[in-house]
Design a protein around this motif. Structure first.
Motif, PDB file in Angstrom:
ATOM      1  N   ASN A  63       0.848  -1.183   0.000  1.00 23.49           N
ATOM      2  CA  ASN A  63       0.000   0.000   0.000  1.00 23.49           C
ATOM      3  C   ASN A  63       0.892   1.244   0.000  1.00 23.49           C
ATOM      4  O   ASN A  63       1.330   1.709   1.043  1.00 23.49           O
ATOM      5  CB  ASN A  63      -0.919  -0.013   1.215  1.00 23.49           C
ATOM      6  CG  ASN A  63      -1.983   1.049   1.135  1.00 23.49           C
ATOM      7  OD1 ASN A  63      -2.175   1.668   0.098  1.00 23.49           O
ATOM      8  ND2 ASN A  63      -2.676   1.266   2.234  1.00 23.49           N
ATOM      9  N   THR A  64       1.170   1.753  -1.194  1.00 14.55           N
ATOM     10  CA  THR A  64       2.000   2.943  -1.325  1.00 14.55           C
ATOM     11  C   THR A  64       1.292   3.957  -2.205  1.00 14.55           C
ATOM     12  O   THR A  64       0.345   3.631  -2.912  1.00 14.55           O
ATOM     13  CB  THR A  64       3.372   2.617  -1.952  1.00 14.55           C
ATOM     14  OG1 THR A  64       3.152   2.025  -3.237  1.00 14.55           O
ATOM     15  CG2 THR A  64       4.172   1.672  -1.095  1.00 14.55           C
ATOM     16  N   LYS A  65       1.777   5.192  -2.188  1.00 18.06           N
ATOM     17  CA  LYS A  65       1.150   6.249  -2.977  1.00 18.06           C
ATOM     18  C   LYS A  65       1.454   6.104  -4.465  1.00 18.06           C
ATOM     19  O   LYS A  65       0.598   6.328  -5.292  1.00 18.06           O
ATOM     20  CB  LYS A  65       1.636   7.618  -2.485  1.00 18.06           C
ATOM     21  CG  LYS A  65       1.171   7.942  -1.100  1.00 18.06           C
ATOM     22  CD  LYS A  65       1.722   9.274  -0.637  1.00 18.06           C
ATOM     23  CE  LYS A  65       1.299   9.544   0.797  1.00 18.06           C
ATOM     24  NZ  LYS A  65       1.876  10.775   1.317  1.00 18.06           N
ATOM     25  N   ALA A  68       2.476   0.694  -6.909  1.00 19.23           N
ATOM     26  CA  ALA A  68       2.592  -0.238  -5.794  1.00 19.23           C
ATOM     27  C   ALA A  68       3.429  -1.457  -6.170  1.00 19.23           C
ATOM     28  O   ALA A  68       3.082  -2.190  -7.094  1.00 19.23           O
ATOM     29  CB  ALA A  68       1.206  -0.685  -5.344  1.00 19.23           C
TER      30      ALA A  68
END
Length: 140
Positions: A63-65, A68
């Motif tokens: 879960n990254t900005k 991913a």
């Protein structure tokens, strides 16, 4: 009496042990109904590493900005090592089968080790590496 004292060093070592079986794969494009298991198996075949269902515990997107990455937890360290060593073949591989332009396979580092790695890399860019979760820098 309070519980046993747990030092920061003990916490870092246990985190490193937990992440010892993980690889982070950057560059596999995301799709609506993607199958992360199939993506990892395709990548393994592309790199000539036979990954069986028993070799892996779980695959999922982090879960990254930004884009991913996929994190893969292996149940067998030997399988993780084979895929990690085979990453050298990515330069010669045709990534169209996976639908990617570039793929990077890295060890999963704790936040502290990742920050330390980045700082060391600024000083000694070409001779800094990570092996088995340990930071290595060559000094001449």
């Amino acid at each position: 009496m309070k519980g046993p004292m747990i030092s920061k060093r003990d916490t870092m070592n246990s985190s490193n042990i937990l992440q010892k079986f993980n690889l982070v794969i950057h560059g596999i494009p995301e799709h609506e109904e993607e199958d992360n298991v199939a993506n990892v198996v395709k990548l393994g075949k592309l790199l000539q590493v036979n990954l069986t269902p028993g070799d892996r515990d779980i695959e999922h997107r982090m879960n990254t900005k930004s884009k991913a990455p996929t994190i893969v937890r292996f149940s067998k360290y030997n399988a993780k090592s084979k895929l990690h060593k085979a990453r050298r073949n990515l330069r010669k591989a045709d990534l169209k089968d996976v639908g990617a332009e570039k793929i990077f396979i890295n060890e999963n580092l704790t936040a502290w080790r990742a920050e330390l790695f980045n700082e060391a890399r600024k000083v000694k860019k070409n001779i800094t590496m990570v092996r088995h979760g340990l930071l290595m820098v060559k000094f001449f």
